[in-house]
Write a protein that holds these residues in place. Sequence first.
Motif, mmCIF file in Angstrom:
data_model
loop_
_atom_site.group_PDB
_atom_site.id
_atom_site.type_symbol
_atom_site.label_atom_id
_atom_site.label_comp_id
_atom_site.label_asym_id
_atom_site.label_seq_id
_atom_site.Cartn_x
_atom_site.Cartn_y
_atom_site.Cartn_z
ATOM 1 N N ASP A 31 0.513 -0.890 -0.079
ATOM 2 C CA ASP A 31 0.256 -0.330 -0.050
ATOM 3 C C ASP A 31 0.826 1.123 -0.211
ATOM 4 O O ASP A 31 1.775 1.271 1.027
ATOM 5 N N MET A 32 1.053 2.208 -1.010
ATOM 6 C CA MET A 32 2.002 3.066 -0.745
ATOM 7 C C MET A 32 1.475 4.572 -0.627
ATOM 8 O O MET A 32 2.056 5.252 0.020
ATOM 9 N N GLN A 52 5.428 6.903 6.754
ATOM 10 C CA GLN A 52 6.006 5.761 7.379
ATOM 11 C C GLN A 52 6.991 5.023 7.291
ATOM 12 O O GLN A 52 7.912 4.326 8.019
ATOM 13 N N VAL A 53 6.866 4.102 6.744
ATOM 14 C CA VAL A 53 8.521 3.268 5.733
ATOM 15 C C VAL A 53 10.036 4.418 5.894
ATOM 16 O O VAL A 53 10.457 3.539 6.515
ATOM 17 N N GLU A 58 4.909 -0.390 -5.659
ATOM 18 C CA GLU A 58 3.411 -0.108 -4.284
ATOM 19 C C GLU A 58 2.898 -1.564 -6.153
ATOM 20 O O GLU A 58 3.054 -1.516 -6.462
ATOM 21 N N VAL A 59 3.306 -3.437 -4.844
ATOM 22 C CA VAL A 59 2.823 -4.392 -5.298
ATOM 23 C C VAL A 59 1.555 -4.850 -5.022
ATOM 24 O O VAL A 59 0.956 -4.812 -3.570
ATOM 25 N N ASN A 83 3.105 -6.613 4.473
ATOM 26 C CA ASN A 83 3.351 -5.169 3.737
ATOM 27 C C ASN A 83 4.280 -4.441 2.942
ATOM 28 O O ASN A 83 4.762 -3.822 2.275
ATOM 29 N N VAL A 84 5.201 -5.325 3.621
ATOM 30 C CA VAL A 84 7.146 -4.517 3.115
ATOM 31 C C VAL A 84 8.206 -5.513 2.557
ATOM 32 O O VAL A 84 7.940 -5.976 3.728
ATOM 33 N N GLU A 85 8.388 -5.352 1.842
ATOM 34 C CA GLU A 85 10.064 -6.421 1.830
ATOM 35 C C GLU A 85 10.260 -5.464 0.541
ATOM 36 O O GLU A 85 10.591 -5.126 0.286
ATOM 37 N N ILE A 86 11.957 -5.774 1.010
ATOM 38 C CA ILE A 86 13.367 -4.575 1.345
ATOM 39 C C ILE A 86 14.287 -5.621 0.620
ATOM 40 O O ILE A 86 14.483 -6.740 1.001
#
Length: 127
Positions: free
Chosen positions: A81-82, A87-88, A108-109, A117-120
């Motif tokens: 969610d862009m 916050q990210v 965003e995927v 919610n996040v992958e880096i």
Amino acid sequence: MKKIINTTNAPAPIGPYNQAVLSGNTLYISGQIPIDPKTGNLVENDIKKETRQSMENLRAILSEAGMTFENVVKASIFLSDMNQFTQVNEVYGTYFDSETAPARETVEVANLPKFVNVEISMIAVKG
């Protein structure tokens, strides 16, 4: 020549891949999601905590390869969610000096592994 980098201080891979591969002086780190390596549980319901866990997993892999965030030249952030970008970015920014921060994209995927919610992921260079 490539060297496989794995550490118990980051989550074990959940598929046919390694945490990172060192080729020459370049370290390619697989995408890290917010899994606590001590418990194997997902960190959920707070995007800042999720981002911090993903970054700490990356730190552990960098450390295993004898590197730090100062060695990172490229980062890729994937968000479900862009609207969570601010916050990210706030948490991500605490890991870098703004003068030497790496190149980066944030996209965003539709979905991420384990529906997090996040992958880096990152690329780092030694020397």
